[in-house]
Write a protein that holds these residues in place. Sequence first.
Motif, PDB file in Angstrom:
ATOM      1  N   SER A 125       0.666  -1.195  -0.075  1.00 17.59           N
ATOM      2  CA  SER A 125       0.071   0.068   0.002  1.00 17.59           C
ATOM      3  C   SER A 125       0.836   1.434  -0.011  1.00 17.59           C
ATOM      4  O   SER A 125       0.313   2.507  -0.156  1.00 17.59           O
ATOM      5  N   SER A 126       2.050   1.327   0.286  1.00 15.54           N
ATOM      6  CA  SER A 126       2.970   2.201   0.154  1.00 15.54           C
ATOM      7  C   SER A 126       3.378   2.768  -1.448  1.00 15.54           C
ATOM      8  O   SER A 126       4.100   3.792  -1.509  1.00 15.54           O
ATOM      9  N   GLY A 127       3.129   1.735  -2.388  1.00 13.72           N
ATOM     10  CA  GLY A 127       3.407   2.219  -3.614  1.00 13.72           C
ATOM     11  C   GLY A 127       4.748   1.496  -3.977  1.00 13.72           C
ATOM     12  O   GLY A 127       5.061   1.719  -5.286  1.00 13.72           O
ATOM     13  N   ALA A 128       5.248   0.711  -3.072  1.00 11.66           N
ATOM     14  CA  ALA A 128       6.622   0.294  -3.560  1.00 11.66           C
ATOM     15  C   ALA A 128       6.609  -0.892  -4.440  1.00 11.66           C
ATOM     16  O   ALA A 128       5.309  -1.640  -4.490  1.00 11.66           O
ATOM     17  N   GLN A 129       7.618  -1.337  -5.129  1.00 11.47           N
ATOM     18  CA  GLN A 129       7.597  -2.450  -5.788  1.00 11.47           C
ATOM     19  C   GLN A 129       8.068  -3.654  -4.858  1.00 11.47           C
ATOM     20  O   GLN A 129       8.992  -3.512  -4.136  1.00 11.47           O
ATOM     21  N   LEU A 130       7.225  -4.845  -4.644  1.00 12.64           N
ATOM     22  CA  LEU A 130       7.513  -5.767  -3.649  1.00 12.64           C
ATOM     23  C   LEU A 130       7.648  -7.228  -4.399  1.00 12.64           C
ATOM     24  O   LEU A 130       6.947  -7.546  -4.994  1.00 12.64           O
ATOM     25  N   ASP A 131       9.066  -7.586  -4.275  1.00  9.08           N
ATOM     26  CA  ASP A 131       9.252  -9.084  -4.269  1.00  9.08           C
ATOM     27  C   ASP A 131       9.095  -9.641  -2.840  1.00  9.08           C
ATOM     28  O   ASP A 131       9.663  -9.242  -1.977  1.00  9.08           O
ATOM     29  N   VAL A 132       8.825 -10.920  -2.937  1.00  8.53           N
ATOM     30  CA  VAL A 132       8.828 -12.021  -1.905  1.00  8.53           C
ATOM     31  C   VAL A 132       9.313 -13.362  -1.993  1.00  8.53           C
ATOM     32  O   VAL A 132       9.397 -13.614  -3.255  1.00  8.53           O
ATOM     33  N   ILE A 133       9.906 -13.745  -1.141  1.00 13.55           N
ATOM     34  CA  ILE A 133      10.500 -15.132  -1.039  1.00 13.55           C
ATOM     35  C   ILE A 133       9.741 -15.893  -0.147  1.00 13.55           C
ATOM     36  O   ILE A 133       9.918 -15.432   1.000  1.00 13.55           O
ATOM     37  N   GLU A 134       9.085 -17.124  -0.616  1.00 14.02           N
ATOM     38  CA  GLU A 134       8.519 -17.941   0.455  1.00 14.02           C
ATOM     39  C   GLU A 134       8.791 -19.253   0.113  1.00 14.02           C
ATOM     40  O   GLU A 134       8.568 -19.733  -1.003  1.00 14.02           O
ATOM     41  N   LEU A 135       9.246 -19.958   1.268  1.00 19.27           N
ATOM     42  CA  LEU A 135       9.814 -21.369   0.868  1.00 19.27           C
ATOM     43  C   LEU A 135       8.398 -22.144   0.793  1.00 19.27           C
ATOM     44  O   LEU A 135       8.559 -23.157   0.166  1.00 19.27           O
ATOM     45  N   ASP A 136       7.676 -22.234   1.844  1.00 18.89           N
ATOM     46  CA  ASP A 136       6.599 -22.940   2.058  1.00 18.89           C
ATOM     47  C   ASP A 136       5.277 -22.896   0.773  1.00 18.89           C
ATOM     48  O   ASP A 136       4.647 -21.886   0.503  1.00 18.89           O
ATOM     49  N   ARG A 137       5.367 -24.005  -0.040  1.00 17.75           N
ATOM     50  CA  ARG A 137       4.669 -24.213  -1.203  1.00 17.75           C
ATOM     51  C   ARG A 137       3.035 -23.888  -0.899  1.00 17.75           C
ATOM     52  O   ARG A 137       2.481 -23.346  -1.637  1.00 17.75           O
ATOM     53  N   ASP A 138       2.513 -24.255   0.309  1.00 14.86           N
ATOM     54  CA  ASP A 138       1.483 -24.486   0.676  1.00 14.86           C
ATOM     55  C   ASP A 138       0.910 -22.821   0.818  1.00 14.86           C
ATOM     56  O   ASP A 138      -0.462 -22.416   0.666  1.00 14.86           O
ATOM     57  N   LEU A 139       1.797 -21.815   1.145  1.00 16.95           N
ATOM     58  CA  LEU A 139       1.500 -20.478   1.266  1.00 16.95           C
ATOM     59  C   LEU A 139       1.265 -19.774   0.224  1.00 16.95           C
ATOM     60  O   LEU A 139       0.777 -18.675  -0.021  1.00 16.95           O
ATOM     61  N   VAL A 140       1.913 -20.389  -0.986  1.00 11.38           N
ATOM     62  CA  VAL A 140       1.905 -19.744  -2.330  1.00 11.38           C
ATOM     63  C   VAL A 140       0.757 -19.157  -2.739  1.00 11.38           C
ATOM     64  O   VAL A 140       0.386 -18.229  -3.306  1.00 11.38           O
ATOM     65  N   PRO A 141      -0.291 -20.189  -2.904  1.00  9.53           N
ATOM     66  CA  PRO A 141      -1.563 -19.901  -3.358  1.00  9.53           C
ATOM     67  C   PRO A 141      -2.308 -18.769  -2.470  1.00  9.53           C
ATOM     68  O   PRO A 141      -3.045 -17.892  -3.103  1.00  9.53           O
ATOM     69  N   ILE A 142      -2.289 -18.919  -1.255  1.00  8.30           N
ATOM     70  CA  ILE A 142      -2.676 -18.064  -0.161  1.00  8.30           C
ATOM     71  C   ILE A 142      -2.273 -16.461  -0.628  1.00  8.30           C
ATOM     72  O   ILE A 142      -3.022 -15.688  -0.657  1.00  8.30           O
ATOM     73  N   LEU A 143      -0.849 -16.333  -0.798  1.00 10.67           N
ATOM     74  CA  LEU A 143      -0.292 -15.070  -1.177  1.00 10.67           C
ATOM     75  C   LEU A 143      -0.619 -14.731  -2.471  1.00 10.67           C
ATOM     76  O   LEU A 143      -1.138 -13.620  -2.501  1.00 10.67           O
ATOM     77  N   GLN A 144      -0.776 -15.539  -3.554  1.00 13.41           N
ATOM     78  CA  GLN A 144      -1.003 -15.141  -4.975  1.00 13.41           C
ATOM     79  C   GLN A 144      -2.747 -14.715  -4.851  1.00 13.41           C
ATOM     80  O   GLN A 144      -2.934 -13.690  -5.632  1.00 13.41           O
TER      81      GLN A 144
END
Length: 267
Positions: free
Chosen positions: A54-73
Amino acid sequence: MSEYQHRARKRFGQNFLHDAGVIHRILRAIFAREGEHMLEIGPGQGALTEGLLSSGAQLDVIELDRDLVPILQHQFGSNPRFRLNQGDALKFDFNQLQAAPRSLRVVGNLPYNISTPLIFHLLSNAALIRDMHFMLQKEVVERMAAVPGGGDWGRLSIMVQYHCRVEHLFNVGPGAFNPPPKVDSAIVRLVPHEVLPHPAKDHHLLERVVREAFNQRRKTLRNTLKNLLPADAIEAAGVDGSLRPEQLDLAAFVRLADKLAEHPNAD
């Protein structure tokens, strides 16, 4: 939405931040701005992710847990400034983010079991990084921010302070997390030095000297470093060999490492 619920996993050291007051305080400390390049390591369920985006920044995230990927997407994937990298941050090549020198602002609620090796991995990419804000175990932050002479001063303090300015910002109790960890946490800010205050001729030799010195921290330097430097070389570096390692500051360790660089043992 039950299909997007997720339970914290012990093997990933997951403790999800849920206290809105603490989240707001962390975001205020980071103070992300529009156009900046942020990198969040281990976004979990996205407690900080929302505010960073919400700050307007470009955000890359690195997540190891595959089960969290669909939640974040599901939560953030429609935002064009959000990019998810699934994988292990300890093995991640930060050059693939194509960040300009000293532009990357790194954020993370780091699992305690990988925090120290991950910070060393990031420090090896310090030329890309403007600053880092991490939630860590409180005792780890105290060791990072320590000063010479106390029990907390050691390898972590010296090697982090060689590369960065360290600020212990504030502490966070276990109740801010789900599940609550058994230890207190703290927020630390690490700012890589533009110019190293005490540059070593070879920072690998500095690591070696510091590791040897603190392997037996109750012994004198003359004893702990005898396999690397003879007593006269220690004295020639302007260091009293009868001191214990915790009594030396960063500059003194750099002088010892530079002396080792001149010495035949350096190979």
